[in-house]
Design a protein around this motif. Structure first.
Motif, short mmCIF file in Angstrom:
data_model
loop_
_atom_site.label_atom_id
_atom_site.label_comp_id
_atom_site.label_asym_id
_atom_site.label_seq_id
_atom_site.Cartn_x
_atom_site.Cartn_y
_atom_site.Cartn_z
N ARG A 116 -39.55 56.19 9.92
CA ARG A 116 -38.64 57.03 9.13
C ARG A 116 -38.25 58.29 9.91
NH1 ARG A 116 -40.01 59.65 3.19
NH2 ARG A 116 -38.00 60.68 2.87
N MET A 117 -39.22 58.90 10.58
CA MET A 117 -38.91 60.10 11.35
C MET A 117 -37.94 59.77 12.49
SD MET A 117 -41.45 62.87 13.16
CE MET A 117 -42.22 63.26 11.59
N ARG A 118 -38.17 58.66 13.16
CA ARG A 118 -37.28 58.26 14.25
C ARG A 118 -35.87 58.01 13.73
NH1 ARG A 118 -36.81 56.22 19.29
NH2 ARG A 118 -35.34 54.50 19.55
N ALA A 119 -35.78 57.31 12.61
CA ALA A 119 -34.47 57.02 12.04
C ALA A 119 -33.74 58.31 11.68
CB ALA A 119 -34.62 56.12 10.81
N PHE A 120 -34.46 59.26 11.10
CA PHE A 120 -33.86 60.55 10.76
C PHE A 120 -33.31 61.24 12.00
CE2 PHE A 120 -34.36 65.18 10.56
CZ PHE A 120 -33.59 65.49 9.46
N MET A 121 -34.09 61.25 13.08
CA MET A 121 -33.66 61.91 14.30
C MET A 121 -32.44 61.23 14.90
SD MET A 121 -37.42 62.76 15.98
CE MET A 121 -36.81 63.86 17.29
N LEU A 122 -32.47 59.91 14.97
CA LEU A 122 -31.35 59.18 15.57
C LEU A 122 -30.09 59.32 14.71
CD1 LEU A 122 -33.07 55.90 16.84
CD2 LEU A 122 -32.37 57.90 18.18
#
Length: 331
Positions: A116-122
């Motif tokens: 989820r954190m990666r998706a938010f950043m991307l």
């Protein structure tokens, strides 16, 4: 300095605490004249106990050095000497984490999975990297700081996550020159926090570099997988090449191409290739080609920390001590 305070310094150093740390914790207001006052002597011990993570009652009642952090289940298999060292480091880590948290503006955020954190950043056009992960930790109310002074005379630590629950800080002692390695270290410590490992422990200490793979405990594996998923999108990255014969320049170029497609920092791909092949010389050379020059990650991270911290929230003794431990110039 009177004989009582000289003896106190000896007891602190005799417990294994580094001389530089004892010097940093010693308050500026202390003078020989203050030693004539019983209240000032007690205040000195309160200040030292808060700074070093000691039991203040034991210090005041008889200059007994007793570390305040509790010992969790991870320590059961260690020798008594190792437990004593890690107890001291955990107590110090909790003390620094409390100071950092007290001066951090954002409140701690809820736990978030690596995916989820990666998706938010991307989704916001941000590729996970040393700089961006450090910044998002601060946004989540998790301070990240590099230690200029470590608790023991022998360093005995690479990095640690300290605190309780989500009220935690990430403390790093090893000064990498590669952004990708520093990014993995911070993402690994973030994994300990986000996965709830500090619900039962005073601190999660990595004595060695998490990338070395020497600690194969379940919690370390989980933190590694969190870090890799945040950085690459997969808890077990798959790196393939069309040939086994390639140099650092070719690796850097291929990593840049793949990183643009996958949303991965190219240096992270080069680092993963080094882990896959064991050719760390080629991997390191490729990372340096990608980032352009050796990095001073400690200076960058602590410069960012100084801009994020509201030092006015701390008392004078705590503010001076924290700046000394982080190697920040005096106000």
């Amino acid at each position: 300095m009177g004989p009582d305070e000289t003896n106190l310094r000896k007891r602190l150093r005799g417990s294994g605490l580094a001389t530089a740390l004892v010097d940093a914790a010693w308050p500026q207001w202390w003078t020989d004249a203050a030693g004539e006052s019983a209240s000032a002597r007690n205040e000195l011990r309160f200040v030292l106990a808060r700074a070093l993570g000691l039991d203040p009652r034991a210090l005041i009642d008889g200059d007994q050095v007793r570390f305040a952090a509790t010992v969790g289940p991870r320590f059961k298999a260690l020798s008594a000497a190792d437990v004593a060292e890690q107890h001291a480091i955990a107590s110090f880590g909790q003390s620094i984490a409390r100071l950092l948290s007290a001066a951090t503006v954002p409140e701690p955020a809820p736990r978030v999975s690596a995916a989820r954190m990666r998706a938010f950043m991307l989704d916001h056009g941000i590729v996970p990297s040393f700089q961006s992960i450090t910044a998002i930790c601060w946004q989540f109310g998790i301070p990240v700081a590099y230690l200029d002074i470590t608790p023991l005379e022998a360093k005995r630590m690479h990095a640690m996550a300290a605190g309780r629950g989500m009220r935690c800080a990430i403390l790093v002692a090893f000064r990498d020159s590669l952004y990708a390695k520093a990014a993995f270290t911070i993402a690994h410590e973030l994994g300990h926090i986000m996965l709830g490992h500090l619900d039962e422990e005073a601190a999660y200490l990595d004595v060695e570099d998490p990338m070395s793979g020497t600690d194969r405990s379940p919690a370390e594996d989980e933190a590694n997988r969190y870090a890799l998923e945040l950085l690459t999108g997969r808890p077990e990255p798959v790196i393939t090449t069309s040939t086994d014969d390639y140099n650092a320049q070719q690796l850097a170029r291929a990593a840049a191409d793949a990183g643009a497609i996958e949303g991965v920092d190219p240096a992270t791909i080069a680092l993963c290739d080094g882990f896959r092949t064991g050719d760390w010389a080629r991997s390191t050379a490729a990372c340096l080609r990608i980032q352009g020059r050796p990095a001073n990650v400690a200076v960058e991270a602590n410069g960012y920390a100084e801009r994020q911290l509201d030092m006015e929230k701390l008392g004078e003794d705590s503010r001076v001590y924290l700046r000394r431990v982080l190697g920040l110039d005096d106000d």
